[in-house]
Design an enzyme around this catalytic site. Sequence first.
Site, PDB file in Angstrom:
ATOM      1  N   ASP A  57      -8.107   2.824   7.192  1.00 37.36           N
ATOM      2  CA  ASP A  57      -9.411   2.495   6.612  1.00 37.36           C
ATOM      3  C   ASP A  57     -10.522   2.545   7.637  1.00 37.36           C
ATOM      4  O   ASP A  57     -11.618   3.028   7.374  1.00 37.36           O
ATOM      5  CB  ASP A  57      -9.370   1.092   6.006  1.00 37.36           C
ATOM      6  CG  ASP A  57      -8.537   1.076   4.746  1.00 37.36           C
ATOM      7  OD1 ASP A  57      -8.326  -0.011   4.208  1.00 37.36           O
ATOM      8  OD2 ASP A  57      -8.108   2.162   4.325  1.00 37.36           O
ATOM      9  N   ASP A  85     -13.842   4.761   7.687  1.00 37.01           N
ATOM     10  CA  ASP A  85     -15.176   4.148   7.756  1.00 37.01           C
ATOM     11  C   ASP A  85     -15.996   4.719   8.903  1.00 37.01           C
ATOM     12  O   ASP A  85     -17.200   4.943   8.772  1.00 37.01           O
ATOM     13  CB  ASP A  85     -15.065   2.637   7.937  1.00 37.01           C
ATOM     14  CG  ASP A  85     -14.677   1.970   6.634  1.00 37.01           C
ATOM     15  OD1 ASP A  85     -14.331   0.782   6.664  1.00 37.01           O
ATOM     16  OD2 ASP A  85     -14.713   2.653   5.596  1.00 37.01           O
ATOM     17  N   LEU A 132     -25.231 -15.452 -20.459  1.00 36.08           N
ATOM     18  CA  LEU A 132     -24.743 -16.829 -20.518  1.00 36.08           C
ATOM     19  C   LEU A 132     -25.718 -17.748 -19.805  1.00 36.08           C
ATOM     20  O   LEU A 132     -26.348 -17.347 -18.819  1.00 36.08           O
ATOM     21  CB  LEU A 132     -23.399 -16.936 -19.798  1.00 36.08           C
ATOM     22  CG  LEU A 132     -22.199 -16.273 -20.461  1.00 36.08           C
ATOM     23  CD1 LEU A 132     -21.027 -16.229 -19.501  1.00 36.08           C
ATOM     24  CD2 LEU A 132     -21.815 -17.029 -21.727  1.00 36.08           C
ATOM     25  N   LYS A 139     -15.249 -15.833 -14.160  1.00 31.98           N
ATOM     26  CA  LYS A 139     -16.413 -14.987 -14.450  1.00 31.98           C
ATOM     27  C   LYS A 139     -16.425 -13.850 -13.433  1.00 31.98           C
ATOM     28  O   LYS A 139     -16.732 -14.042 -12.270  1.00 31.98           O
ATOM     29  CB  LYS A 139     -17.701 -15.788 -14.380  1.00 31.98           C
ATOM     30  CG  LYS A 139     -18.913 -14.952 -14.752  1.00 31.98           C
ATOM     31  CD  LYS A 139     -20.130 -15.827 -14.943  1.00 31.98           C
ATOM     32  CE  LYS A 139     -21.312 -15.032 -15.452  1.00 31.98           C
ATOM     33  NZ  LYS A 139     -21.787 -14.028 -14.512  1.00 31.98           N
ATOM     34  N   ARG A 143     -24.058  -2.425 -21.196  1.00 35.10           N
ATOM     35  CA  ARG A 143     -24.799  -3.519 -21.828  1.00 35.10           C
ATOM     36  C   ARG A 143     -26.241  -3.119 -22.133  1.00 35.10           C
ATOM     37  O   ARG A 143     -26.791  -3.499 -23.154  1.00 35.10           O
ATOM     38  CB  ARG A 143     -24.781  -4.750 -20.925  1.00 35.10           C
ATOM     39  CG  ARG A 143     -25.544  -5.901 -21.504  1.00 35.10           C
ATOM     40  CD  ARG A 143     -25.461  -7.137 -20.635  1.00 35.10           C
ATOM     41  NE  ARG A 143     -26.120  -8.256 -21.262  1.00 35.10           N
ATOM     42  CZ  ARG A 143     -27.421  -8.482 -21.195  1.00 35.10           C
ATOM     43  NH1 ARG A 143     -28.183  -7.670 -20.502  1.00 35.10           N
ATOM     44  NH2 ARG A 143     -27.963  -9.520 -21.798  1.00 35.10           N
ATOM     45  N   LYS A 178     -20.964 -22.108 -12.437  1.00 31.33           N
ATOM     46  CA  LYS A 178     -20.968 -21.372 -11.175  1.00 31.33           C
ATOM     47  C   LYS A 178     -20.323 -22.191 -10.052  1.00 31.33           C
ATOM     48  O   LYS A 178     -20.369 -23.420 -10.067  1.00 31.33           O
ATOM     49  CB  LYS A 178     -22.416 -21.037 -10.770  1.00 31.33           C
ATOM     50  CG  LYS A 178     -23.147 -20.110 -11.731  1.00 31.33           C
ATOM     51  CD  LYS A 178     -22.611 -18.716 -11.616  1.00 31.33           C
ATOM     52  CE  LYS A 178     -23.328 -17.722 -12.491  1.00 31.33           C
ATOM     53  NZ  LYS A 178     -24.535 -17.171 -11.963  1.00 31.33           N
ATOM     54  N   CYS A 223     -57.574 -12.223 -10.535  1.00 29.62           N
ATOM     55  CA  CYS A 223     -56.855 -12.285  -9.255  1.00 29.62           C
ATOM     56  C   CYS A 223     -55.916 -11.080  -9.221  1.00 29.62           C
ATOM     57  O   CYS A 223     -55.066 -10.918 -10.102  1.00 29.62           O
ATOM     58  CB  CYS A 223     -56.055 -13.584  -9.164  1.00 29.62           C
ATOM     59  SG  CYS A 223     -54.779 -13.565  -7.880  1.00 29.62           S
TER      60      CYS A 223
HETATM   61  S1  IVH Z   1     -18.293 -14.080 -22.084  1.00 28.70           S
HETATM   62  C1  IVH Z   1     -22.217 -13.914 -24.910  1.00 28.70           C
HETATM   63  N1  IVH Z   1     -16.490 -14.006 -20.244  1.00 28.70           N
HETATM   64  O1  IVH Z   1     -21.016 -12.466 -17.464  1.00 28.70           O
HETATM   65  C2  IVH Z   1     -21.783 -13.572 -23.561  1.00 28.70           C
HETATM   66  N2  IVH Z   1     -18.576 -12.991 -19.760  1.00 28.70           N
HETATM   67  O2  IVH Z   1     -23.854 -13.732 -17.933  1.00 28.70           O
HETATM   68  C3  IVH Z   1     -20.323 -13.722 -23.515  1.00 28.70           C
HETATM   69  N3  IVH Z   1     -18.698 -11.969 -17.565  1.00 28.70           N
HETATM   70  O3  IVH Z   1     -22.716 -10.157 -19.402  1.00 28.70           O
HETATM   71  C4  IVH Z   1     -19.852 -13.369 -22.202  1.00 28.70           C
HETATM   72  N4  IVH Z   1     -16.664 -12.458 -16.918  1.00 28.70           N
HETATM   73  O4  IVH Z   1     -20.624  -9.342 -18.338  1.00 28.70           O
HETATM   74  C5  IVH Z   1     -17.738 -13.663 -20.563  1.00 28.70           C
HETATM   75  N5  IVH Z   1     -14.756 -14.039 -18.732  1.00 28.70           N
HETATM   76  C6  IVH Z   1     -15.988 -13.674 -19.044  1.00 28.70           C
HETATM   77  C7  IVH Z   1     -16.827 -12.954 -18.160  1.00 28.70           C
HETATM   78  C8  IVH Z   1     -18.124 -12.642 -18.569  1.00 28.70           C
HETATM   79  C9  IVH Z   1     -17.800 -11.874 -16.575  1.00 28.70           C
HETATM   80  C10 IVH Z   1     -20.082 -11.440 -17.519  1.00 28.70           C
HETATM   81  C11 IVH Z   1     -20.450 -10.647 -18.736  1.00 28.70           C
HETATM   82  C12 IVH Z   1     -21.760 -11.159 -19.210  1.00 28.70           C
HETATM   83  C13 IVH Z   1     -22.181 -12.050 -18.107  1.00 28.70           C
HETATM   84  C14 IVH Z   1     -22.883 -13.240 -18.725  1.00 28.70           C
END
Ligand code: IVH
Length: 677
Positions: free
Chosen positions: A35, A39, A85, A119, A140, A309, A432
């Site tokens: 690697d 690089d 979310l 997430k 999206r 988070k 402004c």
């Molecule tokens: S549920 C109605 N589950 O996070 C939205 N989202 O800020 C439902 N994401 O655009 C999303 N892992 O791309 C869900 N286990 C997970 C996720 C997830 C990543 C992303 C998703 C969404 C963003 C929301």
Amino acid sequence: MNQKSKIIDIYKKKINLLKKHNKLYFNNDSPAVTDSEYDNLKKEIFNLEKKNNFLNKLNLNKKIIGSPPSNKFKKVKHLKPMLSLSNAFDKKDMNDFISKINNFLNIKNEKIEFSSEPKIDGISATLVYENGVLNKGLSRGDGAIGEDILENLKTIRTIPKKIKDGNVPTLLEIRGEIYIGKKDFDKIKANFANPRNAAGGSLRQKNPKETSKIPLKYFAYGFGVIKPMIFNTQTEFLAKIKKWGFSINPLSKLVKSSEEIESRHQYIDSVRSSLDYDIDGLVYKVNDLKLQSRLGSTSNSPRWAIAYKFSAEKAFTKIKDIVIQVGRTGAITPVAKVEPVTVGGVVVSNATLHNEDEINRKDIRIGDTVQIQRAGDVIPQVVSVDQSKRDQNTKKYIFPDKCLCGGTTQKEINKSTKKEDAVRRCLKGYDCDYIAKEKLKHIVSKDAFNIDGLGKKVIDQFWDLKLIREPSDIFTINYNKVENLEGWGKLSISNLKKAIDKSINVELDRFIFSVGIRHIGQENAKILAGFFQSIDKFSKLFYEKNRKIILRNLIDLDGIGEIQINSINNFCSNNKNIEILERLIKKLKINNFRTQNKKGKFSNKTIMFTGGFEKMSRSEAKSIVEINGGKVLGTISKKLDILIVGNSKPTKKKVEQAKKLNMRIVKESEWYKILDL
Ligand code: IVH
């Protein structure tokens, strides 16, 4: 051979070598170098290009990996919007989330179950299967409209192209997150800032062959439309689609209490660094799908899910300078320019200091050593000062009382608390230059006019060249001048023209949001659009003699209060704002507001509630009326069609007034009958 040809020769050899290794790695999966050797080769190529501009013109490197992402994908409307979310950062936020859900559903003693899932920090995409066959794949986009990236998604081997199960619903929309594994990213990192960027860049390649060179993976986490609906819970859904061949995150788990949520959070945080993909928190979803649909969504995010988070990443650095920034509402925000420091994998050189009070409270000075933190996609902030490292010669920071435009600034007095606001504001609006520029950035942004190719940097560029000064100028840009600018070519100009032309056609609620009236976000803009219905009616606000009466009527709208009404009044009392809006409106085709589900049970009906219900909260009752085409008002008037009276403490006076006005009165039991409950 002269010097230039020698360099070209060396460069070409290195490029060919890189191509060879790419092929071995991406296509044959049998790398011939380590690697770091790989690089180094990349870095040598980069350095050669940096020092010798003429090499870039050969356009050799671009053909290897990650040609510039394309904007030319076909735009397709999502079957159901892809929302985002809301965030939680600590236990209190999570408890608030849970109690909001309980309140909305009017639940007291039952425990709600949540599906807890990592997430994934990647790029979301949606896959549509008809009779088990994958035939649509979208990014999206802005949440309402995505881009057709099916061919690129198909290059991901582990995405089923066909589901082999007789019981698969006729229409099945699977949503998930596309990502690049950390180990895979290491091999290509010379080209990209982070794995998320690499995944995005790869997915947006015009040629799917380019996508297939970058090893993308995905986790499916949810659904859009499913017909017929065969699932009862999120966990059942995940288990089933796993059987159908989708990748499901193995760390998903059902949790039942606030304590379990906390311990799960700590556990996943502790194993986070050992995972082969980036995660920035956990998503909690109400597991029961019936409850999910009762909870529904606000305009941006579902009420049934939240992203919890991980705690912020922190680092120490030194403040080199403090500057101020002016926002579109005139808010003056102090920003610390710090010595660049890596916080959670991202190099930070600016951190917000919030406002004057915050600087005074923490006695933050130029030259101080400070701790900064970055939580997810939130702007990095200065947390504390290390006083022990302070140089004796530093001076207290005096917050400027003038805006960058030279105008005076003010702190407003909060009407209800009678206290001075923490934020200083420039009150000159479009007069402004700094505010005007920020307003332009807002108007072109995703949730507003959503003009591709006209981002913040381009606005800065066009502003400096005096190509645009106010929103209506967007539609009369002098492209002859743009053509000569660095970074612009025929293709990008024609794309920009197209994107701008498209934005001429705008929905009334988007328009109202785009105008950028303080305290009027997307949700309020929708409520106002529902009230005004057409731009002609909205424009009546521009005339002082109508304004008072219209504003008085707005108080009837659920969700609009005194703060919003005062703000609209302030905005409209400024002649310059009105002139600018009128010039903009002339350039646009603003569509009348369309109430969705006009055919619902309460279509064209105005409804008011008094008293509480046993089976649902007021918020849920309101949401049901709205989903079914009705409007909820906050005061009794002749305009009202129905008064719905809950058993718990209804206001007698309201019921009497309704009787006098011969209005239809619906009791709690009858209300349930109407709803088939
Ligand atoms: S549920 C109605 N589950 O996070 C939205 N989202 O800020 C439902 N994401 O655009 C999303 N892992 O791309 C869900 N286990 C997970 C996720 C997830 C990543 C992303 C998703 C969404 C963003 C929301």
